[in-house]
Scaffold this motif. Structure first.
Motif, PDB file in Angstrom:
ATOM      1  N   MET A 106      -0.023  30.933  15.441  1.00 25.14           N
ATOM      2  CA  MET A 106       0.952  30.739  14.431  1.00 25.14           C
ATOM      3  C   MET A 106       1.386  32.209  13.816  1.00 25.14           C
ATOM      4  SD  MET A 106      -1.893  28.398  12.293  1.00 25.14           S
ATOM      5  CE  MET A 106      -0.999  28.804  10.763  1.00 25.14           C
ATOM      6  N   PHE A 107       0.913  33.249  14.061  1.00 27.14           N
ATOM      7  CA  PHE A 107       1.257  34.634  13.407  1.00 27.14           C
ATOM      8  C   PHE A 107       2.548  35.120  14.269  1.00 27.14           C
ATOM      9  CE2 PHE A 107       1.389  39.409  13.627  1.00 27.14           C
ATOM     10  CZ  PHE A 107       1.016  39.655  12.022  1.00 27.14           C
ATOM     11  N   TRP A 108       2.857  35.100  15.263  1.00 22.69           N
ATOM     12  CA  TRP A 108       4.074  35.345  15.926  1.00 22.69           C
ATOM     13  C   TRP A 108       5.302  34.701  15.801  1.00 22.69           C
ATOM     14  CZ3 TRP A 108       3.494  40.372  16.607  1.00 22.69           C
ATOM     15  CH2 TRP A 108       2.192  40.962  16.973  1.00 22.69           C
ATOM     16  N   GLU A 109       4.819  33.025  15.540  1.00 24.27           N
ATOM     17  CA  GLU A 109       5.909  32.252  15.315  1.00 24.27           C
ATOM     18  C   GLU A 109       6.912  32.752  14.021  1.00 24.27           C
ATOM     19  OE1 GLU A 109       6.377  27.573  14.295  1.00 24.27           O
ATOM     20  OE2 GLU A 109       4.470  28.223  15.011  1.00 24.27           O
ATOM     21  N   PRO A 110       6.181  32.788  12.972  1.00 28.15           N
ATOM     22  CA  PRO A 110       6.782  33.320  11.486  1.00 28.15           C
ATOM     23  C   PRO A 110       7.501  34.590  11.695  1.00 28.15           C
ATOM     24  CG  PRO A 110       4.551  33.185  11.201  1.00 28.15           C
ATOM     25  CD  PRO A 110       4.474  32.609  12.416  1.00 28.15           C
ATOM     26  N   ILE A 111       7.067  35.422  12.474  1.00 24.20           N
ATOM     27  CA  ILE A 111       7.623  36.682  12.724  1.00 24.20           C
ATOM     28  C   ILE A 111       8.805  36.714  13.325  1.00 24.20           C
ATOM     29  CG2 ILE A 111       7.580  38.793  13.792  1.00 24.20           C
ATOM     30  CD1 ILE A 111       4.680  39.317  13.166  1.00 24.20           C
ATOM     31  N   SER A 112       8.849  36.026  14.529  1.00 22.10           N
ATOM     32  CA  SER A 112      10.050  35.424  15.394  1.00 22.10           C
ATOM     33  C   SER A 112      11.188  34.716  14.416  1.00 22.10           C
ATOM     34  CB  SER A 112       9.919  34.500  16.542  1.00 22.10           C
ATOM     35  OG  SER A 112      10.823  34.266  17.163  1.00 22.10           O
ATOM     36  N   ARG A 113      10.696  33.699  13.611  1.00 25.36           N
ATOM     37  CA  ARG A 113      11.721  33.054  12.734  1.00 25.36           C
ATOM     38  C   ARG A 113      12.457  34.251  11.617  1.00 25.36           C
ATOM     39  NH1 ARG A 113       8.234  28.382  12.599  1.00 25.36           N
ATOM     40  NH2 ARG A 113       7.357  29.215  10.469  1.00 25.36           N
ATOM     41  N   LEU A 114      11.267  35.007  11.230  1.00 27.53           N
ATOM     42  CA  LEU A 114      12.103  36.293   9.940  1.00 27.53           C
ATOM     43  C   LEU A 114      12.921  37.192  10.832  1.00 27.53           C
ATOM     44  CD1 LEU A 114       8.590  37.094   8.490  1.00 27.53           C
ATOM     45  CD2 LEU A 114      10.586  35.956   7.362  1.00 27.53           C
ATOM     46  N   GLY A 115      12.821  37.420  12.142  1.00 23.69           N
ATOM     47  CA  GLY A 115      13.975  38.080  12.884  1.00 23.69           C
ATOM     48  C   GLY A 115      14.965  37.280  12.767  1.00 23.69           C
ATOM     49  N   GLN A 116      14.942  35.929  13.277  1.00 24.38           N
ATOM     50  CA  GLN A 116      16.129  35.166  13.224  1.00 24.38           C
ATOM     51  C   GLN A 116      16.825  34.949  11.630  1.00 24.38           C
ATOM     52  OE1 GLN A 116      14.665  31.533  14.748  1.00 24.38           O
ATOM     53  NE2 GLN A 116      14.715  32.171  16.788  1.00 24.38           N
ATOM     54  N   MET A 117      15.825  34.903  10.714  1.00 24.52           N
ATOM     55  CA  MET A 117      16.321  34.886   9.219  1.00 24.52           C
ATOM     56  C   MET A 117      17.024  36.168   8.979  1.00 24.52           C
ATOM     57  SD  MET A 117      16.305  33.096   6.777  1.00 24.52           S
ATOM     58  CE  MET A 117      16.855  33.597   4.799  1.00 24.52           C
ATOM     59  N   TYR A 118      16.653  37.327   9.554  1.00 17.28           N
ATOM     60  CA  TYR A 118      17.162  38.603   9.235  1.00 17.28           C
ATOM     61  C   TYR A 118      18.673  38.506   9.580  1.00 17.28           C
ATOM     62  CZ  TYR A 118      18.017  43.189   8.364  1.00 17.28           C
ATOM     63  OH  TYR A 118      18.499  44.528   7.823  1.00 17.28           O
ATOM     64  N   ASN A 119      18.819  38.038  10.788  1.00 20.40           N
ATOM     65  CA  ASN A 119      20.214  37.874  11.372  1.00 20.40           C
ATOM     66  C   ASN A 119      20.793  36.881  10.606  1.00 20.40           C
ATOM     67  OD1 ASN A 119      19.314  39.299  13.784  1.00 20.40           O
ATOM     68  ND2 ASN A 119      18.906  37.734  14.969  1.00 20.40           N
ATOM     69  N   GLN A 120      20.300  35.734  10.151  1.00 22.36           N
ATOM     70  CA  GLN A 120      20.962  34.906   9.364  1.00 22.36           C
ATOM     71  C   GLN A 120      21.487  35.674   7.896  1.00 22.36           C
ATOM     72  OE1 GLN A 120      19.170  31.137   7.211  1.00 22.36           O
ATOM     73  NE2 GLN A 120      19.653  30.472   9.259  1.00 22.36           N
ATOM     74  N   LEU A 121      20.466  36.686   7.368  1.00 22.20           N
ATOM     75  CA  LEU A 121      20.828  37.412   6.232  1.00 22.20           C
ATOM     76  C   LEU A 121      21.926  38.158   6.489  1.00 22.20           C
ATOM     77  CD1 LEU A 121      17.234  37.999   4.715  1.00 22.20           C
ATOM     78  CD2 LEU A 121      19.055  36.705   3.353  1.00 22.20           C
ATOM     79  N   LEU A 122      21.916  38.728   7.800  1.00 20.49           N
ATOM     80  CA  LEU A 122      23.147  39.699   8.081  1.00 20.49           C
ATOM     81  C   LEU A 122      24.176  38.911   7.868  1.00 20.49           C
ATOM     82  CD1 LEU A 122      21.462  41.727  10.949  1.00 20.49           C
ATOM     83  CD2 LEU A 122      21.798  42.488   8.445  1.00 20.49           C
ATOM     84  N   MET A 123      24.347  37.674   8.761  1.00 16.82           N
ATOM     85  CA  MET A 123      25.670  36.887   8.546  1.00 16.82           C
ATOM     86  C   MET A 123      25.903  36.474   7.149  1.00 16.82           C
ATOM     87  SD  MET A 123      24.781  34.334  11.876  1.00 16.82           S
ATOM     88  CE  MET A 123      26.415  33.493  11.743  1.00 16.82           C
ATOM     89  N   ALA A 124      24.875  36.301   6.399  1.00 16.69           N
ATOM     90  CA  ALA A 124      25.185  35.853   4.895  1.00 16.69           C
ATOM     91  C   ALA A 124      25.888  37.065   4.215  1.00 16.69           C
ATOM     92  CB  ALA A 124      24.097  35.218   4.268  1.00 16.69           C
ATOM     93  N   MET A 125      25.158  38.029   4.570  1.00 17.49           N
ATOM     94  CA  MET A 125      25.561  39.502   3.794  1.00 17.49           C
ATOM     95  C   MET A 125      27.307  39.811   4.124  1.00 17.49           C
ATOM     96  SD  MET A 125      24.444  41.815   1.856  1.00 17.49           S
ATOM     97  CE  MET A 125      25.042  43.167   1.136  1.00 17.49           C
ATOM     98  N   ALA A 126      27.555  39.442   5.311  1.00 13.32           N
ATOM     99  CA  ALA A 126      28.789  39.692   5.815  1.00 13.32           C
ATOM    100  C   ALA A 126      29.664  38.889   5.001  1.00 13.32           C
ATOM    101  CB  ALA A 126      29.103  39.576   7.197  1.00 13.32           C
ATOM    102  N   SER A 127      29.533  37.718   5.128  1.00 14.03           N
ATOM    103  CA  SER A 127      30.110  36.595   4.521  1.00 14.03           C
ATOM    104  C   SER A 127      30.281  36.811   2.784  1.00 14.03           C
ATOM    105  CB  SER A 127      29.559  35.201   4.684  1.00 14.03           C
ATOM    106  OG  SER A 127      29.949  34.963   6.021  1.00 14.03           O
TER     107      SER A 127
END
Length: 616
Positions: A323-344
């Protein structure tokens, strides 16, 4: 920032000029801007957001509780003691918990989707409403396509953030904190051994962030360019086809489209690097768990539990490690999503922070009724610093007068009309109506008293009835028909298949230029303005139609102050006063007879017009 510098694009097949609509912006991740974006959640914070958070906390608590029940209770207690009754109860309890988690997830997904759609709706509505209030200078320096991409694509890119991202971010953070606390309570030594990989992971991932963010920013910029060219290509399709430039235009579009594809490919490739890196970290953590965990189990057996860990604790660790690495992986994807959202969001807030050049004072006067007395008091105006459009212009247009502005292209005629409607403010001097400086009046109250008819009139998608009613939405059907009859538009409208309910396409392309112009006259008349501005309004009308228009104009202009910009003698000769402009200055003025008698610039314009007609 938008840029109006013209940049030459050269390819083996085609040379084109286009506007560089956007530039890359080098900034650190701006959390203040992200918090500004989250303000749009506020209207729904006590309903959908709160409900989604409660549902998320319920399902997360259950996920954290189940491994403890299985490892520490079911294995270490029930199985060790061979207590089948307890084991049965535990199985039933886990089943009930999973059922509650299922219900919580249903409501969480439902509420976050409603929340996200409402936020996107509000944000797009806010941006479009704000853009509508901006001054003409804003639109002078930006293509329609680049504005369109902000309102559509950039806001759409925020949809995933608001529908899933925020709640998933909270859920993953809560899950991670809960797992770390539980692991350290169960076995600090084993927890510390597993966590040793985290600092290395954090260091490498931070190195990727700036690169990933810049890549997504490049994607947004390239999308803006693609949309700008696409909008231009569609609007100019008739010109493209008339010059047989379809092949060259397609090649140019292919170049921009290919560059957009490459930007997406690069950004996606960089973003995709994060998940394998997390999986590698997971593999390292699993190796540590198995090796060091097995050692601690054996140590516990050899010391009869005095030190080391029990098998149930090891099983619980195994559950939590997955369970530990799954949210870390999603947080990495979430950070990418935040980067896209930041650019927009940078691009969205750039527009929202844009202020109208034409500012309205807080205590501005509302024009309820006006007579239509217009004064230009030593007005100077520049579109650009180095190019002055009007030089110290002074005009006095009495109530009910019809004045004409004539002169060569670029002499300042349309600029005067734009200043009267307050699309721009003078650089120097003042423009007054009924003694009120236009800077001191409410813009809406001013423009509601003015109707403008342009040479290239705009017809919206919809019915004929809706287009005429545009300037006065509360007008009755009969008032619309009466206005059309007065200007002579009724003759062609009734011949259409569905009459006034005939649907016209975008820009009214199913109508002839003359028919579109007649609709614009009807629209202006229905609005019942005190001031009427005709900017080359009869230029697209044939001679036969013009005869009808002249009769309509007599009714349209009656009792109104009118400013006519035209070259046709038939349109301007009856004007009370004619101003002849050249390079932003008034060369001469008077009525038709007076100016003809002076044999000056006006006389030359009229003479050249007749010579042109004689040669045809």
């Amino acid at each position: 920032m938008a840029n109006t510098n013209v940049k030459q694009e050269t390819s083996p097949h085609l040379k084109r000029f286009h506007y560089t609509v956007d530039q890359a912006v080098e900034k650190q991740f701006n959390w203040k801007q992200m918090l500004r974006l989250l303000v749009y959640l506020k209207p729904y914070s006590r309903t959908y957001l709160l409900g989604a958070i409660i549902a998320m906390l319920l399902s997360t608590a259950i996920r954290l509780a189940v491994p403890i029940i299985i490892g520490k209770v079911a294995i270490d207690v029930a199985i060790n003691n061979q207590d089948t009754t307890m084991l049965t109860y535990l199985v039933a309890l886990i089943g009930v918990l999973y059922l509650l988690s299922y219900v919580g997830n249903i409501y969480r997904i439902k509420w976050v989707n409603i929340l996200g759609q409402n936020v996107i709706y509000d944000l797009r509505q806010h941006l479009f409403s704000h853009v509508q209030r901006l001054s003409h200078r804003f639109f002078d320096s930006r293509s329609a396509g680049s504005i369109l991409v902000r309102i559509m694509n950039d806001i759409n890119s925020l949809q995933e953030l608001f529908t899933n991202g925020i709640i998933n971010l909270l859920m993953d953070v809560v899950t991670l904190i809960g797992i770390i606390v539980i692991l350290f309570v169960l076995s600090p030594e084993l927890a510390l051994a597993i966590m040793v990989v985290l600092p290395i992971m954090f260091y490498i991932s931070t190195k990727l962030r700036r690169n990933i963010r810049r890549s997504w920013q490049d994607v947004r910029i390239q999308q803006s360019r693609l949309n700008s060219h696409l909008n231009e290509g569609i609007q100019g399709m008739r010109i493209t086809q008339s010059f047989s430039q379809e092949k060259e235009n397609a090649q140019y579009f292919n170049g921009i489209n290919k560059e957009t594809f490459e930007k997406w490919h690069t950004a996606s490739k960089k973003s995709a690097m994060f998940r394998p890196f997390v999986e590698m970290s997971n593999a390292v953590g699993t190796i540590i768990l198995i090796s060091y965990g097995a050692y601690l189990i054996l140590l516990g057996m050899s010391t009869n539990g005095a030190s080391g860990i029990e098998i149930g604790t090891f099983v619980t660790f195994a559950f939590f490690l997955g369970m530990f690495w799954e949210p870390i992986s999603r947080l990495g994807q979430m950070y990418n999503q935040l980067l896209m959202a930041m650019a927009s969001s940078e691009r969205i807030f750039e527009f929202l922070d844009e202020q109208p050049n034409v500012e309205e004072k807080e205590n501005a006067h509302e024009l309820k009724e006006i007579d239509g007395h217009i004064e230009f008091d030593h007005v100077e105006f520049s579109y650009e610093l180095e190019r002055i459009a009007l030089h110290e212009i002074s005009l006095d247009i009495k109530q009910g007068q019809t004045i004409a502005l004539v002169g060569h292209t670029g002499s300042g005629k349309s600029t005067i009309a734009n200043l009267i409607s307050r699309f721009y403010d003078p650089t120097k001097g003042s423009v007054k109506i009924d003694g009120y400086d236009l800077k001191d009046v409410k813009v809406d109250s001013l423009r509601q008293k003015i109707s403008v008819v342009l040479q290239d009139t705009f017809i919206f998608s919809g019915t004929i009835m809706e287009n005429i009613r545009f300037g006065r939405p509360n007008a009755t059907d009969q008032e619309v028909i009466d206005a059309a009859v007065v200007v002579g538009a009724d003759d062609f409208i009734v011949r259409l298949a569905n009459g006034y309910e005939t649907e016209v396409e975008e820009r009214g392309n199913v109508l002839s230029a003359g028919e579109r112009q007649l609709l614009s006259f009807a629209r202006a008349l229905l609005a019942n303005p005190s001031i009427l501005i005709l900017d080359e309004a009869t230029a697209s009308i044939d001679t036969e139609t013009e005869v009808k228009i002249q009769e309509a104009l007599a009714k349209l202009l009656k009792g109104r102050t009118a400013i006519i910009i035209a070259h046709r003698l038939s349109t301007i000769r009856e004007s009370d006063n004619i101003y002849v402009l050249e390079n932003g200055k008034v060369l001469e003025n008077g009525n038709h007879a007076e100016l003809m008698a002076q044999r000056g610039e006006y006389f030359g314009l009229i003479k050249s017009q007749f010579q042109m007609l004689d040669s045809m």
